[in-house]
Design a protein around this motif. Structure first.
Motif, PDB file in Angstrom:
ATOM      1  N   ALA A 305       0.874  -1.281  -0.077  1.00  0.00           N
ATOM      2  CA  ALA A 305       0.152  -0.075   0.107  1.00  0.00           C
ATOM      3  C   ALA A 305       0.841   1.315  -0.017  1.00  0.00           C
ATOM      4  CB  ALA A 305      -0.883  -0.016   1.359  1.00  0.00           C
ATOM      5  N   VAL A 306       1.789   1.083   0.720  1.00  0.00           N
ATOM      6  CA  VAL A 306       2.873   2.294   0.775  1.00  0.00           C
ATOM      7  C   VAL A 306       3.606   2.603  -0.612  1.00  0.00           C
ATOM      8  CG1 VAL A 306       4.998   3.203   1.815  1.00  0.00           C
ATOM      9  CG2 VAL A 306       3.096   2.299   3.103  1.00  0.00           C
ATOM     10  N   ALA A 307       3.911   1.343  -1.266  1.00  0.00           N
ATOM     11  CA  ALA A 307       4.713   1.784  -2.277  1.00  0.00           C
ATOM     12  C   ALA A 307       3.738   2.069  -3.559  1.00  0.00           C
ATOM     13  CB  ALA A 307       4.954   0.185  -2.873  1.00  0.00           C
ATOM     14  N   ALA A 308       2.325   1.671  -3.507  1.00  0.00           N
ATOM     15  CA  ALA A 308       1.619   2.197  -4.420  1.00  0.00           C
ATOM     16  C   ALA A 308       1.186   3.674  -4.292  1.00  0.00           C
ATOM     17  CB  ALA A 308       0.243   1.431  -4.475  1.00  0.00           C
ATOM     18  N   THR A 309       1.090   4.078  -2.992  1.00  0.00           N
ATOM     19  CA  THR A 309       0.745   5.531  -2.527  1.00  0.00           C
ATOM     20  C   THR A 309       1.967   6.486  -3.117  1.00  0.00           C
ATOM     21  OG1 THR A 309      -0.578   4.754  -0.889  1.00  0.00           O
ATOM     22  CG2 THR A 309       0.495   7.100  -0.768  1.00  0.00           C
ATOM     23  N   VAL A 310       3.256   6.170  -2.876  1.00  0.00           N
ATOM     24  CA  VAL A 310       4.269   6.917  -2.989  1.00  0.00           C
ATOM     25  C   VAL A 310       4.576   6.784  -4.541  1.00  0.00           C
ATOM     26  CG1 VAL A 310       6.853   7.029  -2.583  1.00  0.00           C
ATOM     27  CG2 VAL A 310       5.458   6.368  -0.719  1.00  0.00           C
ATOM     28  N   ARG A 311       4.445   5.770  -5.142  1.00  0.00           N
ATOM     29  CA  ARG A 311       4.730   5.690  -6.506  1.00  0.00           C
ATOM     30  C   ARG A 311       3.709   6.677  -7.243  1.00  0.00           C
ATOM     31  NH1 ARG A 311       1.779   1.895  -8.574  1.00  0.00           N
ATOM     32  NH2 ARG A 311       3.143   0.438  -7.335  1.00  0.00           N
ATOM     33  N   GLY A 312       2.310   6.661  -6.824  1.00  0.00           N
ATOM     34  CA  GLY A 312       1.473   7.584  -7.578  1.00  0.00           C
ATOM     35  C   GLY A 312       1.917   8.942  -7.283  1.00  0.00           C
ATOM     36  N   CYS A 314       4.572  10.338  -6.807  1.00  0.00           N
ATOM     37  CA  CYS A 314       5.944  10.761  -7.279  1.00  0.00           C
ATOM     38  C   CYS A 314       5.663  10.821  -9.061  1.00  0.00           C
ATOM     39  CB  CYS A 314       6.907   9.512  -7.107  1.00  0.00           C
ATOM     40  SG  CYS A 314       7.850   9.649  -5.673  1.00  0.00           S
ATOM     41  N   ALA A 315       4.633   9.736  -9.552  1.00  0.00           N
ATOM     42  CA  ALA A 315       4.211   9.756 -10.860  1.00  0.00           C
ATOM     43  C   ALA A 315       3.605  11.446 -11.230  1.00  0.00           C
ATOM     44  CB  ALA A 315       3.073   8.956 -11.112  1.00  0.00           C
ATOM     45  N   GLU A 316       3.043  11.838 -10.321  1.00  0.00           N
ATOM     46  CA  GLU A 316       2.401  13.419 -10.499  1.00  0.00           C
ATOM     47  C   GLU A 316       3.379  14.196 -10.338  1.00  0.00           C
ATOM     48  OE1 GLU A 316       0.131  14.141  -6.714  1.00  0.00           O
ATOM     49  OE2 GLU A 316      -1.073  12.269  -7.015  1.00  0.00           O
ATOM     50  N   HIS A 317       4.407  14.073 -10.006  1.00  0.00           N
ATOM     51  CA  HIS A 317       5.547  15.064  -9.940  1.00  0.00           C
ATOM     52  C   HIS A 317       6.793  14.718 -10.763  1.00  0.00           C
ATOM     53  CE1 HIS A 317       3.121  17.520  -7.016  1.00  0.00           C
ATOM     54  NE2 HIS A 317       2.997  16.107  -6.518  1.00  0.00           N
ATOM     55  N   GLY A 318       6.693  13.809 -11.630  1.00  0.00           N
ATOM     56  CA  GLY A 318       7.960  13.435 -12.497  1.00  0.00           C
ATOM     57  C   GLY A 318       8.847  12.677 -11.719  1.00  0.00           C
ATOM     58  N   LEU A 319       8.773  12.004 -10.596  1.00  0.00           N
ATOM     59  CA  LEU A 319       9.676  11.227  -9.945  1.00  0.00           C
ATOM     60  C   LEU A 319       9.544   9.789 -10.053  1.00  0.00           C
ATOM     61  CD1 LEU A 319       9.868  13.595  -6.730  1.00  0.00           C
ATOM     62  CD2 LEU A 319      11.582  13.561  -8.597  1.00  0.00           C
ATOM     63  N   ASP A 320       8.818   9.192 -11.058  1.00  0.00           N
ATOM     64  CA  ASP A 320       8.601   7.809 -10.932  1.00  0.00           C
ATOM     65  C   ASP A 320       9.768   7.152 -11.657  1.00  0.00           C
ATOM     66  OD1 ASP A 320       7.438   9.210 -12.916  1.00  0.00           O
ATOM     67  OD2 ASP A 320       5.930   7.538 -13.456  1.00  0.00           O
ATOM     68  N   HIS A 321       9.821   8.104 -13.084  1.00  0.00           N
ATOM     69  CA  HIS A 321      11.106   7.736 -13.806  1.00  0.00           C
ATOM     70  C   HIS A 321      11.745   8.957 -14.284  1.00  0.00           C
ATOM     71  CE1 HIS A 321       9.655   3.636 -14.232  1.00  0.00           C
ATOM     72  NE2 HIS A 321       8.293   4.001 -14.331  1.00  0.00           N
ATOM     73  N   ARG A 322      12.998   8.926 -14.202  1.00  0.00           N
ATOM     74  CA  ARG A 322      14.036  10.221 -14.613  1.00  0.00           C
ATOM     75  C   ARG A 322      14.975   9.889 -15.040  1.00  0.00           C
ATOM     76  NH1 ARG A 322      16.061  13.292  -9.266  1.00  0.00           N
ATOM     77  NH2 ARG A 322      16.891  11.329  -8.275  1.00  0.00           N
ATOM     78  N   ARG A 323      15.579  10.794 -15.973  1.00  0.00           N
ATOM     79  CA  ARG A 323      16.859  10.718 -16.570  1.00  0.00           C
ATOM     80  C   ARG A 323      17.875  11.329 -15.740  1.00  0.00           C
ATOM     81  NH1 ARG A 323      17.085  11.023 -23.287  1.00  0.00           N
ATOM     82  NH2 ARG A 323      15.853   8.964 -23.523  1.00  0.00           N
ATOM     83  N   VAL A 324      19.093  10.571 -15.437  1.00  0.00           N
ATOM     84  CA  VAL A 324      20.053  11.144 -14.764  1.00  0.00           C
ATOM     85  C   VAL A 324      20.988  11.568 -15.844  1.00  0.00           C
ATOM     86  CG1 VAL A 324      21.945  10.926 -12.822  1.00  0.00           C
ATOM     87  CG2 VAL A 324      19.405  10.094 -12.638  1.00  0.00           C
ATOM     88  N   GLU A 334      18.385   5.776 -16.574  1.00  0.00           N
ATOM     89  CA  GLU A 334      17.320   5.891 -16.233  1.00  0.00           C
ATOM     90  C   GLU A 334      17.019   5.373 -14.867  1.00  0.00           C
ATOM     91  OE1 GLU A 334      14.639   7.320 -17.823  1.00  0.00           O
ATOM     92  OE2 GLU A 334      15.461   7.258 -20.049  1.00  0.00           O
ATOM     93  N   ARG A 335      16.263   6.416 -14.009  1.00  0.00           N
ATOM     94  CA  ARG A 335      16.250   5.734 -12.531  1.00  0.00           C
ATOM     95  C   ARG A 335      14.769   6.317 -12.114  1.00  0.00           C
ATOM     96  NH1 ARG A 335      21.879   7.274  -9.587  1.00  0.00           N
ATOM     97  NH2 ARG A 335      23.211   7.168 -11.477  1.00  0.00           N
ATOM     98  N   SER A 336      14.466   5.480 -10.979  1.00  0.00           N
ATOM     99  CA  SER A 336      13.466   6.153 -10.062  1.00  0.00           C
ATOM    100  C   SER A 336      14.048   7.264  -9.404  1.00  0.00           C
ATOM    101  CB  SER A 336      12.851   4.927  -9.144  1.00  0.00           C
ATOM    102  OG  SER A 336      12.118   5.438  -8.096  1.00  0.00           O
ATOM    103  N   GLY A 337      12.730   8.116  -8.945  1.00  0.00           N
ATOM    104  CA  GLY A 337      13.141   9.322  -8.131  1.00  0.00           C
ATOM    105  C   GLY A 337      12.737   8.916  -6.670  1.00  0.00           C
ATOM    106  N   PHE A 338      12.402   7.591  -6.398  1.00  0.00           N
ATOM    107  CA  PHE A 338      12.135   7.121  -4.910  1.00  0.00           C
ATOM    108  C   PHE A 338      12.870   5.803  -4.518  1.00  0.00           C
ATOM    109  CE2 PHE A 338       8.565   5.404  -7.301  1.00  0.00           C
ATOM    110  CZ  PHE A 338       8.413   4.081  -6.572  1.00  0.00           C
ATOM    111  N   TRP A 339      13.177   5.669  -3.344  1.00  0.00           N
ATOM    112  CA  TRP A 339      13.885   4.436  -3.035  1.00  0.00           C
ATOM    113  C   TRP A 339      13.144   3.840  -1.635  1.00  0.00           C
ATOM    114  CZ3 TRP A 339      18.473   2.290  -4.924  1.00  0.00           C
ATOM    115  CH2 TRP A 339      19.014   0.964  -4.001  1.00  0.00           C
ATOM    116  N   LEU A 340      12.752   2.557  -1.795  1.00  0.00           N
ATOM    117  CA  LEU A 340      11.884   2.042  -0.660  1.00  0.00           C
ATOM    118  C   LEU A 340      12.799   0.893  -0.238  1.00  0.00           C
ATOM    119  CD1 LEU A 340       8.364   0.900  -1.109  1.00  0.00           C
ATOM    120  CD2 LEU A 340       9.760  -0.175   0.274  1.00  0.00           C
TER     121      LEU A 340
END
Length: 542
Positions: A305-312, A314-324, A334-340
C-alpha cells in the motif's frame, strides 16, 4: 610513578583483591615500575555491576588468572548466562541454539569473507561458497531473480552482514542516498580514472538530487543513527529549517520528528502521503524506510500500500522515472526518483514461513507481502540472530544488481572489489546460517512459525485473563500477527529476571511505560505461565 597513581596504590583488584601495582612479575616491570597506568578508582564501584557475577572475580590483572581463578570466574559467568538464557523473554532473538557439537571445530579457524561474495579473493580462508548458498536461499524465499548475474540488472545482489540488520539499514540508506543523488551506478561505471564518471549529475529543478528520508515513529533507533552518519536530510530536519511554518499535517505547528504510526505500530499511510507530497511537489527524491516487524510492537507496515501510494505521488511530480545526465556527451541512465527500503530484521526471516503455514491451513492469517514480488522494492535486510538464531549478530542485505552503486576501486591487496560495508566480514556467520538452513526444511520452518504464532496468542490471552483477575488495566495489546505482546511494566526484579524490554509511549497525552515479551522459538508455555504467576503476586506492578 606519577603522584596521582600513588594515591590509588591500595585499590583492591582482581580475584584476590591484590592492588593492581603489586600483580606484576619481574618480566612485566620496566625500570622498577609497572608497565601501563593503574586504576584511578575502584572499577567495582565505577561500573554498573551484574549482581550475579561479582566484578572482582572476572577482573584481569597483568598476571592473568591462574587455573583455579579462571575456573571460578568462568563458572560464575556461565551460571549467570545459563539462568538468563532460560528466562529470556523480552527481545526478538532466538536463544535455542545447538551449533557447538557440529561447528566447534571452526572456532579455531579464521573465516573472513572480505570483499564481494561473488568474486574470488587471494584471502582463501573464507566461507564465500556457503555465503552464496545462503544468499541464493533467501533470494528464492524473497521472490528475487536468482542466481546473481552481474550482466542481469534484474537479478539480485546481496551479502551476509557482520552486524545485524542495523548494518543492512546503514548500507541500504547509503546506496539509496547515492542512487537518488545521481552518483554513478556500478553497471555504468567505466574505469576509476574516467573523469566523465566523476562529473556532477544534472536534471530537473534545484532539488533533483537532494533526497529526503521518511520513517515512522516505531522505527528502530538505528535509522536515526544512519541518517545522521550518512548526512541524509529527514523530512523533519528539512521541514524545520526551510519550511518551519508549513507543516502540512498541522500548519503553524512544529514538524513531527517521524511519520506518525497507527495504534498498532504500522506507519500511517495517509499521513505519510501528505508529507511525501509536500516534498515531491518541490522536486525532492523520496527515501523511505519501512518496518516489517517493528522492534517494540512487532508491527508490519503495509509495504504494498505504501509503495503504490508513494509511486502515485511521485508520478504526479515526475519522480517515478527520470533521466540522470552526466557530462556533455549525452551519457545518462534511467532511474526512479524514490527508494523503498524494508527493515525486516525479524519479519523478513519469519513471515515467509508464516505464509507457508497459512497456505497449509496451520494458521489463519499472515501479514501482507513485503519482498521482491513488489516491483517498487529497492532493498531489504534481515537479522540472522532473530528468527534463525545465532550466537552473535549477523544478517542479510539484498537489492537488485542494477541498483548497485559504483564501488571503490578493486583492492589489489585482497584481489577483489569490496562492494560491502564492513570490509572484513565474519565468515563464521555464513557457516552458521548455512548450517541452520541445511537442517530445517520449509515444512519444519512453517510448523515452527505456526507454533510461535500460537504461543504469542496464548501469552496474549493469559495476560488479558490476568488483567481481569487483578481488576487493573495492564494495557495488554498485540499487533496483528505479531510475535510480541506488550503490557504495563512490572517490578524491576521481574524485568531483570526475564530480560523484558521497556519503552515509554504517550497515549492521549499520558506517558505509559510498557514492557513486552517475544514468542520466539526458545520460549515455552511453561515459561509464560511462570511469568504470569510472578505477575499475579502482590506488588508485581507499581
Amino acid at each position: 610513578m606519577p603522584r596521582e597513581a600513588e594515591t590509588h596504590a591500595d585499590i583492591p583488584f582482581g580475584p584476590e583483591d591484590t592492588p593492581w601495582q603489586k600483580t606484576f612479575s619481574g618480566l612485566r616491570v620496566g625500570g622498577g615500575r609497572p608497565y601501563g597506568t593503574p586504576p584511578s578508582l575502584d572499577p567495582r564501584t565505577a561500573y554498573t555491576s551484574v549482581p550475579e557475577v561479582p566484578h572482582h572475580k572476572v577482573q584481569l590483572p597483568p598476571t592473568g588468572l591462574d587455573a583455579d581463578q579462571y575456573t571460578e570466574a568462568e563458572a560464575l559467568f556461565r551460571r549467570h548466562i545459563d539462568t538468563q538464557t532460560r528466562n529470556f523473554a523480552g527481545y526478538q532473538v532466538t536463544s535455542a541454539l545447538d551449533y557447538e557439537q557440529r561447528l566447534g571445530h571452526y572456532l579455531n579457524r579464521h573465516l573472513n569473507n572480505v570483499g564481494d561474495p561473488y568474486q574470488s579473493s587471494s584471502y582463501t580462508l573464507n566461507s564465500k561458497v556457503l555465503e552464496r548458498a545462503v544468499l541464493d536461499y533467501f533470494a528464492s524465499l524473497w521472490h528475487a531473480k536468482w542466481p546473481h548475474n552481474p550482466q542481469d540488472p534484474e537479478s539480485y545482489w546481496g551479502y551476509v552482514l557482520t552486524m545485524g540488520a542495523s548494518e543492512g539499514n546503514l548500507y541500504g540508506l547509503w546506496n539509496a542516498r547515492d542512487y537518488l543523488s545521481g552518483k554513478p551506478l556500478r553497471t555504468h561505471h567505466r574505469t576509476p580514472g574516467d573523469r566523465a564518471v566523476e562529473q556532477a549529475p544534472h536534471g530537473e529543478g534545484p532539488h533533483a538530487f537532494h533526497p529526503v528520508a521518511f520513517f515512522s515513529e516505531d522505527t528502530h533507533y538505528s535509522l536515526t543513527k544512519a541518517v545522521r552518519a550518512l548526512d541524509i536530510d529527514t523530512f523533519h530536519a528539512l521541514g524545520s529549517t526551510r519550511y518551519p511554518d508549513d507543516n502540512p499535517l498541522a500548519p503553524g505547528t512544529p514538524w513531527p520528528r517521524e511519520v506518525p504510526s497507527t495504534e498498532d505500530g504500522a506507519i500511517d499511510v495517509e499521513q505519510l502521503a501528505v508529507l511525501v507530497r509536500f516534498f515531491a511537489r518541490r522536486g525532492h527524491p523520496i527515501l523511505l524506510s519501512l518496518n516489517y516487524g517493528s522492534t517494540f510492537k512487532g508491527a508490519y507496515d503495509d509495504i504494498e500500500a505504501v509503495a503504490a501510494t508513494v509511486r502515485g505521488i511521485c508520478a504526479e511530480h515526475g519522480l517515478d522515472h527520470r533521466r540522470v545526465h552526466r557530462g556533455q556527451d549525452g551519457d545518462h541512465d534511467e532511474r526512479s526518483g524514490f527508494w523503498l527500503h524494508v527493515d525486516g530484521a525479524l519479519g523478513a526471516g519469519y513471515v515467509p514461513y508464516l505464509e507457508m503455514a497459512r497456505d497449509a491451513g496451520l494458521v489463519e492469517q499472515a501479514p501482507p507481502a513485503f519482498d521482491f514480488r513488489l516491483g517498487d522494492l529497492h532493498s531489504l535486510t534481515m537479522s540472522g540472530h532473530k528468527w534463525m538464531g545465532t550466537p552473535w549478530a549477523c544478517g542479510v542485505f539484498m537489492t537488485r544488481t542494477g541498483l548497485q552503486m559504483a564501488p571503490p576501486r578493486a583492492s589489489e591487496y585482497i584481489g577483489a572489489a569490496d562492494t560491502t560495508f564492513a570490509g572484513s566480514r565474519n565468515g563464521f556467520s555464513s557457516l552458521l546460517m548455512w548450517d541452520y538452513l541445511a537442517r530445517h526444511s520449509y515444512d519444519d520452518q512453517a510448523r515452527l512459525a505456526a507454533e510461535c504464532d500460537g504461543l504469542a496468542a496464548y501469552a496474549h490471552a493469559q495476560l488479558l485473563a490476568l488483567q481481569d483477575q487483578l481488576d487493573q488495566d495492564l494495557w495488554v495489546a498485540r499487533s496483528p500477527q505479531s510475535l510480541t505482546v506488550r503490557f504495563r511494566r512490572p517490578h524491576a526484579d521481574i524485568v531483570r529476571r526475564y530480560s523484558l524490554s521497556s519503552e515509554t509511549v504517550h497515549v492521549d497525552g499520558v506517558a505509559r511505560t510498557y514492557v513486552h515479551l517475544y514468542a520466539m522459538r526458545h520460549l515455552t508455555r511453561q515459561r509464560v505461565d511462570e511469568l504470569i504467576g510472578e505477575l499475579r503476586q502482590p506488588g508485581a506492578f507499581a
